[in-house]
Every structure is written in C-alpha cells, then in structure tokens.
Write a protein that holds these residues in place. Structure first.
Motif, PDB file in Angstrom:
ATOM      1  N   GLU A   1       0.829  -1.219   0.000  1.00  0.00           N
ATOM      2  CA  GLU A   1       0.000   0.000   0.000  1.00  0.00           C
ATOM      3  C   GLU A   1       0.862   1.268   0.000  1.00  0.00           C
ATOM      4  O   GLU A   1       2.031   1.238   0.397  1.00  0.00           O
TER       5      GLU A   1
ATOM      6  N   ARG B   1      -4.477   6.466  -0.373  1.00  0.00           N
ATOM      7  CA  ARG B   1      -5.157   6.323   0.916  1.00  0.00           C
ATOM      8  C   ARG B   1      -4.643   7.423   1.843  1.00  0.00           C
ATOM      9  O   ARG B   1      -3.432   7.681   1.912  1.00  0.00           O
TER      10      ARG B   1
ATOM     11  N   GLU C   1      -9.688   5.576   1.238  1.00  0.00           N
ATOM     12  CA  GLU C   1      -9.012   5.222  -0.005  1.00  0.00           C
ATOM     13  C   GLU C   1      -9.166   6.419  -0.943  1.00  0.00           C
ATOM     14  O   GLU C   1     -10.214   7.066  -0.949  1.00  0.00           O
TER      15      GLU C   1
END
Ligand SMILES: Nc1ncnc2c1ncn2[C@@H]1O[C@H](COP(=O)(O)OP(=O)(O)O)[C@@H](O)[C@H]1O
Ligand SMILES: [Mg+2]
Lengths: 243, 298
Positions: A44, A221, A235
């Motif tokens: 991420e 995010r 997000e």
C-alpha cells in the motif's frame, strides 16, 4: 516470520501493519495517540496527515519501535513490537527504510559513503556495496554526484541521498516523516514521484506530510489524525482542513 | 565478522581518535606516563632483585660451639643444620682454618709471631641461606641446639635488603595504581566525548538496524588503540634510557659494575613488553567498555 500467537483486530488481507486500540502517552502531557486502529496491507501507499502535534511522528516512532506503546497491540511485519526482544530490534529495522524532514546525512562523508554506510551497517561485503550503491544512486538521479559532500547539494538532492540510503537495503516498508517539509514545490513533487515509483516496485510506503496539493493530486489512501485520534481513513482520499 | 566490517570498525576507531585529538592526546599521555613509571620501577626492581639475589648468596650465619665440645657432637649438630630447609649450603671451618683465614686477611706477615692458635674456640659452621628473610627463624633454631655457644649473623644486611625491597614495591604499586585509575578515567571521558560528538550518526545507525556490537565496537577500538599507543611510547623510551644508563655506569664506575651485576635489557623487556602492552590494552578496553555500556544503551 514469527508465528502469530494472538490475532487482534479485523482480518486484513496481506496485512503488514496492525495497530489495534493503540494508545501512547508520554510521561508528560495528554496522550499523543488515543485508541488508534490502523491496518495496512503489503504494497500500500498511505499518507498520514494532520496538524502539528496531532501525533504523526509519534505514530512513525511506534512503527520503528523507537517508542513502545502504552496500551493496545502493535504488529509490524509479524513482529509483536511490545514484546520484541532488545537484541531482535536491529534485525526488525533492517526491513524498514526511514526518511526524515531534516535528511540526517553524515556531513563529513560524501554521497557515495552516505549510502554505502547503510550497507556497511548491515555488514554487506564491499563487492555488494560497489554494485548496489551506484545502481540506487542512478534510481534517485544522483549518479553524477556521488563524490559531493551534503553541503554541496540542494535540499532536494540531499533528500534523494537520504532516500537512496533508505532504499539501498531493499526495505519491505518505507517510512517517511515529512520528507518534503524542507523542500520547494518542484523538489517536493520529484521526491513524491520517487516514492510512488518505489511503491510501484512493491515496497509499502507510508508518508507523513503537510503538503495539501500533493495529497489531493495523488489520490492515495489518506489517514487523518487530530489530537491523537484517527478522524478519517479514506481510499483515494484528500487533505482535510481543520475546522 | 566480515573482514570488511573489521576494517571498517578499525577505521572508525582511528577516526574517533583523530576527531577528538585533544582528549586522545591527554589519554595517551597519561597512559604513557603510567606505563613509563611502571617500566622504570620494573627495571629498577628487576635489577635490585638481581643484585639482592647475588648479595643473598653471600649472606651467611656462623655457628660456634661450647668449649670442650666433642667432635662427634659437632658432627651431629652439622647433620641437624643440614636438614633445615632454609639452608642452601654449609661448610665446616676448623679452629686452625679460622685462624689461618683471619691471620692471612688481617695480620699478614705479623701473624707469623704466633706459635699457638689464639682462636682456639673458633671452630664453626658457616651456613648459607636460601633467602635473607628466613634468617631469624633459622637463628632461633640454631641457638636452641645443645652444644651451640653463639650464633653470629649479618643482621643489618638482611633487614635492610628486605626493607628496601618492600618499600620500592609498595611505593611503585601505589603510584601505578593512582595513575591507572587516572588513565581509565581519562579514556572513559575521551570515549564519552566521542560518543556525544557522534550522537547523530549513532542514531542513524540504530534506525538502519545496526547491532549494539556494531555501534559500540569503534569506541572500544578507539580505547584499545589509545592504550596501545600509550603503552608503546614509554617502551621505546625506556629501552633507550636503559641502555644509556647501563653504558654510563659501566663506563664511569667500572668497580661498581663488577660488584653489582645488572640485568640485560633483553631480559627486562622480555617481561616488560607483554606486561605493558597488556596493561595498555586492558586500560583502553576497560575505560571504553564502561563508558560505552553506560552511554550506548541502544
Ligand atoms: N518526547 C516527548 N515528550 C513529551 N511529549 C511529546 C514528546 N514528543 C511529542 N510529544 C507530544 O506529543 C504530541 C504529538 O507529537 P508528534 O507526534 O510529534 O506530533 P506531529 O508529528 O503530528 O507534529 C504533541 O502534543 C507533542 O507535544
Ligand atoms: Mg512530526
């Protein structure tokens, strides 16, 4: 990776960071973090935003295990950080890359040595160092300046050196605490683009920043802290102004 | 440990010394002073003991017998003395020999006038000791033997030699202990300053995942190098001085040097070099490890 003895919080796919009900109080003043729940998956890209004093750096320091939590549960890459043994901490940190607002380069050593430093610390051979350092310097765009001392470089260049140093050991997670805080917009963008590129190559990237324009443009995010509490976690989020 | 890590650590240790020149120099100087004194004391002591040892070999006790003692009793007394552990060597001197020895040494040709032995009761055992300090015990024993009239001894030589020996040892141990403490204190301060100067670098190292050992060893290397340099300097110095003094004494006082036998420089250094270097390394290691443990609680 350590066997998970206890599972806390929701099941998150490919989870690499798990903070469940984490609070952190310094010996003085109000708690810096209160009942924080944060779950991040491998690969991420996460922005941490919030006003000055909202607990962003405290959060980064907990992830580094520079600080220990006051209560709750924190697991990073399978390490239960409130239980990790002192002598295991170096091994844990070798999977992290860290970048600060003030670069923290060694002023008496040139660009090459600053990056090689990270490899020497983890006791890489000279042969590997000679191979890895130039290739990482090329990635951050400093191949031509490997002999320069930090004071001969612009802020943006210095931050690239710091980034190269953080990356040369191929970390699983890159933590950046206000990496563009001392940079002009152009250099800020270049550093952010580099971070994005690093993320695209598989590294989990967590960036603390104040840069509203970049946060809004990058569509990643965004976790927003206010007075030690996560007030929003979106997000493709945007920068939330204080009311 | 990798070879490259070893050299890196060594290089960083040297770097610490140069960055922190003033304190490094002070530490080196103190250790050098300490080990210089140690070396001088050791050299003097070694020679002194050598000389005492030679002198001790000449230290003897004379046992005289009661008048009219029978030869068989003299023989028994001789056997008793010979059994004592303190005794290195013994010799029977008859009255005749005693007189002849006395006459030859002190009277020369004037002694020819004597027809009878004026030292009729002077037959004796001349007893040589292993060690001066055992003298009084032996004398007490000898005096208690039946048939012994008198025991003569060289009291002064014995006590003076042992006394000086002990004094030199105490004084040198005292001074060296003080200097040792000062050296350790200074090294520990030098290393503490090195650590504070490099605080930021140490922090970065910890972030990157350096082990305690890796963070600490350059400072320990620094301490050990300071100790080694501090030990090597006085060794060279003493070597030169020793040779010069020996040559001077032999040259200027030939009678003295034939009387007193000095220890060869090689023999002194055979012991002094390992001890000094060991002390230097020990001081450096101790001074740095203490500080490193206190200030680098990683
Ligand atoms: N070492 C410390 N000791 C005491 N309080 C601290 C310490 N570091 C931070 N704080 C306090 O914790 C809160 C959060 O600080 P920090 O995490 O640095 O915020 P941010 O990085 O978001 O500006 C602040 O109120 C700050 O004053
Ligand atoms: Mg901060």
């Amino acid at each position: 990776m350590a066997v998970k003895k206890r599972r806390k919080g929701p099941v998150v796919e490919n989870e690499i960071i798990n903070l469940t009900n984490v609070s952190k109080a310094y010996s003085t003043g109000a708690p810096a973090l209160k009942d924080v729940n944060l779950h991040i998956s491998r690969g991420e890209f996460v922005f941490i935003v919030g006003d000055s004093g909202s607990g962003k750096s405290t959060l980064i320091k907990l992830l580094l295990r520079e600080l220990t939590i006051s209560s709750g549960y924190i697991n990073v890459m399978g390490y239960d950080l409130s239980k990790i043994k002192h002598r295991k901490i170096p091994k844990f940190r070798r999977n992290l890359g860290i970048v600060f607002q003030d670069f923290r380069l060694l002023k008496d050593r040139n660009v090459y040595e600053n990056v090689a430093f990270a490899q020497r610390i983890i006791q890489k051979s000279n042969k590997e160092i000679k191979k890895n350092v130039p290739s990482i310097l090329a990635i951050v765009g400093l191949a031509g300046k490997y002999k320069a001392k930090p004071r001969q470089l612009s802020g943006g260049e210095q931050q690239r050196v710091a980034l190269a140093r953080a990356l040369v050991n191929q970390p699983t997670i890159l933590l950046a605490d206000e990496p563009t805080g001392n940079l002009d917009p152009k250099n800020s963008w270049e550093i952010m683009k580099l971070l994005e590129q690093i993320n695209e190559n598989g590294t989990t990237v967590i960036v603390v920043t104040h840069n509203r324009e970049i946060v809004n443009a990058m569509q990643k995010r965004v976790v927003t802290l206010r007075r030690g509490v996560i007030i929003s976690d979106e997000e493709k989020g945007g920068y939330i102004d204080e009311d | 440990m990798r070879i490259s890590t070893f050299f890196y650590t060594l290089k960083q240790g040297l770097r610490n010394i140069f960055r922190n020149k003033l304190f490094s120099l002070a530490s080196i100087a103190t250790i050098a002073a300490c080990l210089f004194l140690f070396g001088i004391f050791y050299a003097v002591l070694a020679n002194f003991q050598h000389i005492v040892k030679n002198a001790e070999e000449g230290v003897s006790v004379w046992v005289f017998f009661e008048e009219g003692i029978e030869d068989i009793r003299i023989q028994q007394i001789g056997d008793m003395i010979a059994k004592r552990p303190e005794v290195a060597k013994m010799e029977f001197i008859s009255a005749q020999e005693a007189w002849e020895g006395f006459r030859d040494e002190y009277l020369g040709e004037y002694g020819d006038g004597f027809t009878e032995n004026p030292l009729e009761n002077s037959a004796n055992y001349q007893v040589y000791l292993n060690d001066v300090s055992m003298q009084s015990a032996l004398v007490t024993y000898l005096e208690s033997i039946d048939g012994v009239r008198m025991v003569n001894r060289s009291e002064l030589v014995a006590t003076t030699l042992t006394g000086i020996n002990a004094l030199i040892a105490y004084v040198s141990v005292g001074i060296i202990a003080i200097l040792l403490a000062v050296s350790i204190f200074l090294i520990s301060n030098t290393v503490a300053i090195g650590i504070s100067v490099r605080k930021e670098e140490i922090n970065i190292m910890k972030y990157i995942g350096a082990t305690d050992f890796f963070v600490r060893s350059p400072f320990v290397v620094e301490g050990i190098m300071i100790g080694l340099i501090g030990a090597a300097m006085p060794l060279g110095f003493i070597y030169t001085i020793y040779n010069v003094v020996l040559a001077y004494v032999t040259d200027r006082f030939p009678q003295l040097s034939s009387l007193l036998s000095f220890v060869a420089v090689g023999e002194v250094f055979h012991v002094l070099v390992p001890i000094s270097l060991g002390l230097g390394v020990g001081i450096g290691f101790l001074g740095s490890i203490v500080t490193v443990r206190r200030h680098l609680r990683v």
